[in-house]
Design an enzyme around this catalytic site. Structure first.
Site, short mmCIF file in Angstrom:
data_model
loop_
_atom_site.label_atom_id
_atom_site.label_comp_id
_atom_site.label_asym_id
_atom_site.label_seq_id
_atom_site.Cartn_x
_atom_site.Cartn_y
_atom_site.Cartn_z
N GLY A 198 0.91 -1.31 0.01
CA GLY A 198 0.08 -0.18 -0.02
C GLY A 198 0.71 1.13 -0.01
O GLY A 198 1.91 1.33 0.79
N VAL A 208 4.76 -1.79 -2.25
CA VAL A 208 4.05 -2.56 -3.19
C VAL A 208 2.88 -1.87 -3.48
O VAL A 208 2.06 -1.61 -2.47
CB VAL A 208 3.80 -4.19 -2.81
CG1 VAL A 208 3.00 -4.91 -4.03
CG2 VAL A 208 5.13 -4.93 -2.65
N ALA A 265 -8.52 13.00 1.45
CA ALA A 265 -8.65 13.52 2.78
C ALA A 265 -8.35 15.02 2.58
O ALA A 265 -7.27 15.52 2.70
CB ALA A 265 -7.65 12.85 3.72
N ARG A 280 -20.30 13.17 12.48
CA ARG A 280 -20.74 12.89 11.04
C ARG A 280 -22.02 11.69 11.26
O ARG A 280 -22.62 11.64 10.18
CB ARG A 280 -19.50 12.21 10.36
CG ARG A 280 -18.50 13.10 9.63
CD ARG A 280 -17.31 12.42 9.27
NE ARG A 280 -16.10 13.49 8.73
CZ ARG A 280 -15.03 13.30 8.32
NH1 ARG A 280 -14.75 11.85 8.20
NH2 ARG A 280 -14.19 14.17 7.88
N LEU A 297 -13.20 11.01 14.48
CA LEU A 297 -13.25 12.27 14.61
C LEU A 297 -12.79 12.72 13.60
O LEU A 297 -11.67 12.68 12.88
CB LEU A 297 -12.42 12.68 15.94
CG LEU A 297 -12.44 14.31 15.97
CD1 LEU A 297 -14.08 14.63 16.47
CD2 LEU A 297 -11.59 14.70 17.32
N GLY A 298 -13.51 13.71 12.61
CA GLY A 298 -12.94 14.57 11.37
C GLY A 298 -11.68 14.97 11.76
O GLY A 298 -11.45 15.59 12.54
N SER A 339 -7.92 10.89 10.86
CA SER A 339 -7.40 9.98 10.09
C SER A 339 -6.02 10.18 9.31
O SER A 339 -5.01 9.42 9.23
CB SER A 339 -8.38 9.60 8.74
OG SER A 339 -8.60 10.90 8.23
N LEU A 340 -5.68 11.45 8.81
CA LEU A 340 -4.29 11.90 8.50
C LEU A 340 -3.55 11.97 9.63
O LEU A 340 -2.22 11.51 9.37
CB LEU A 340 -4.50 13.27 7.73
CG LEU A 340 -5.21 13.55 6.55
CD1 LEU A 340 -5.09 14.68 6.05
CD2 LEU A 340 -4.25 12.37 5.42
#
Length: 532
Positions: free
Chosen positions: A7, A29, A42, A262, A358-359, A362-363
């Site tokens: 990934g 890969v 994002a 959300r 929570l917005g 993720s990053l």
């Protein structure tokens, strides 16, 4: 030592950079190419408490609240404490953050108690991804493109490599490693055209891990983003609401707090649509100059996919599957229950997001935990034995068999039908009878796989073969998601059961899914008191 990372999104590239800095040989890969990863979608920002009006304690509490009892405090505290360092690191490698008065600019996203998301216009994920890729090239990270993950090679209760399909030739290859990091992204594309995700997010890494004996957790928690374009499900970033965007119906009436979490916003919008109303995101009052400066991508996407200029009129929206909180079960070091196998990012569940992400987190997760995954992986020094493994032979035989399958049933038609059924019956709202109906349909499709095949018999760039493999994986993951959703008889975060509309403390536990001798097994694992 060689580390193989599957990934090339943000999590994989962060892990690659960190592992290289620690002296490891790194091979990344990727099914497509690095800058095509889902990280680029994002848009809103990356959280870090860095202003006088905010604090790390507030960030922790906001994350815990959003997680609805399923976020582990020690993980959340670790990630939130590391957040300011993560921003400084990204800044140091060249991420072009937007700035105000020589400071990195921050905006407020849904569920946050203060403006906390550092951003680069509305291209945050894309800018981070490009900066990471540039730095990986400089660091000498090796990339293998257009390789589809088939399975994890295990021997003596440890992971020692992977089998890959070369998309260009349809040949099966094996790639051995001292340790493997799965960073393959989520599985929200099981909802097909009702997902904001790009083509390919079917959870190949999650499926491969399960087949190898790894445990999965909390798969039923799929976050639906409230503001996807009505026709295409293309994401309109939370940045638009953070800047003051309004949610209205066809009469121009506001009916919800735009900056609530959300899950609540998605359910409210979905109910309006089910009543026959149209729902729109209105940012016209922000002015064309502001929109062009701060939200240029949102404007461009609305023009291309909806034919509407959001600077001049409201944009039609709907909720769409966006992010998967569940995934491969890991500890705080990103380790799975299989020695030498690690997972990070959206494919993993390190218990940061709990029942509802929570917005802006993720990053943050992919930066903080990507580095942790690399540090864990470099501790594995053992080299696998150089030989052709049984798993490789089995996968070669399987791919050959796929070319020979009868094409009596069109799997594309079955797949597209399943997308619609899943969105309607296991989406924003769920209830037992409907969930069991979809599960029966999935298992029927699994039985019929032997009667499905591919029309294209060429081994060269056979994209139909890849789609067939994705479909098989989709059935496997969807079955596990449904089993988790059926056994969780409560509503919590992104999982809302109309027949059990209340949160129930009896389910203060993680759902565990695994396979034994090919049979799907499920159970609950109580959260240890010290982690609550």
């Amino acid at each position: 030592m060689q580390i193989v990372i599957i990934g090339s999104g943000g999590a994989g590239l962060v892990a690659a950079l960190e592992a290289r800095s620690l002296g490891a040989e790194v091979v990344v890969v990727t099914k497509n190419y690095p800058t095509q990863a889902q990280t680029s979608m994002a848009q809103g920002g990356i959280n870090a408490a860095m202003s006088e009006n905010d604090s790390i304690e507030n960030h922790i509490e906001d994350t815990l609240r959003s997680a609805a009892g399923l976020g582990e405090r020690r993980v959340i505290e670790f990630v939130c404490n590391e957040a300011p360092k993560a921003i400084k690191w990204l800044d140091s490698i060249g991420v072009p953050f937007s700035r105000k008065e020589d400071k990195i600019a921050q905006r407020r996203l849904g569920g946050a108690s203060a403006p906390r998301a550092c951003y680069a216009q509305d291209y945050t994920g894309l800018k981070i991804l490009h900066s990471l890729y540039d730095n990986c090239i400089k660091a000498g990270v090796k990339f293998l493109h257009e390789k589809f993950l088939l399975n994890i090679i295990t021997e003596d209760e440890r992971a020692c490599g992977v089998t890959l399909l070369d998309i260009r030739t349809a040949k099966v290859e094996q790639l051995l490693a001292s340790s493997i990091i799965l960073a393959t992204g989520g599985y929200a594309k099981i909802y097909g055209e009702f997902s904001t995700n790009g083509n390919g997010s079917f959870g190949e890494g999650v499926g491969a891990a399960m087949r190898a004996g790894a445990k999965l957790s909390d798969l039923e928690f799929v976050q639906f983003h409230p503001t996807a374009l009505a026709k295409s499900s293309i994401l309109i970033s939370e940045a638009a609401r953070g800047a003051g965007g309004k949610i209205i119906n066809q009469n121009g009436e506001r009916f919800v707090d735009e900056l609530t979490t959300r899950d609540k916003l998605s359910r409210t919008i979905y109910e309006q649509i089910e009543k026959g109303n149209q729902v729109f995101l209105d940012i016209t009052h922000l002015g064309e100059d502001f929109i062009q400066k701060e939200l240029p991508q949102e404007r461009k996407l609305s023009l291309i996919y909806e034919g509407i200029d959001p600077a001049k009129e409201p944009v039609p929206i709907k909720p769409a599957a966006h992010y998967t909180m569940g995934g491969i079960d890991t500890d705080i070091n990103c380790a799975t229950n299989i020695k030498g196998l690690f997972a990070v990012g959206e494919c993993a569940n390190v218990k940061l997001h709990g029942a509802n992400r929570l917005g802006g987190n993720s990053l943050l997760e992919l930066v903080v935990m990507g580095r942790v995954a690399a540090r864990s992986a470099v501790q594995i020094k053992d080299k696998p034995q150089e030989k052709k493994y049984e798993r490789t032979t089995i996968d070669e035989q399987f791919i050959k068999a796929v070319f020979g399958l009868p094409n009596k049933i069109d799997f594309i038609e079955r797949r597209d039908f399943l997308h619609k059924v899943l969105y309607r019956n296991a989406g924003v709202f769920r209830e037992e009878l409907s969930l069991k109906g979809v599960l029966s349909l999935v298992r029927q499709h699994q039985k019929e796989l032997a009667f499905m095949g591919i029309k294209d018999k060429s081994p060269l760039y056979n994209k139909e073969l890849v789609q067939f493999l994705e479909y098989g994986n989709m059935l496997e993951i969807t079955e596990a998601v449904l089993v988790g959703a059926i056994q969780r008889n409560e509503s919590r975060g992104a999982h809302f059961r109309t027949d059990y509309p209340k949160q129930n403390s009896a389910f203060d536990a993680h759902t565990l899914i695994w396979k034994e001798d090919g049979v799907l097994c499920a159970d609950f694992q109580k959260i240890p008191e010290e982690f609550e």
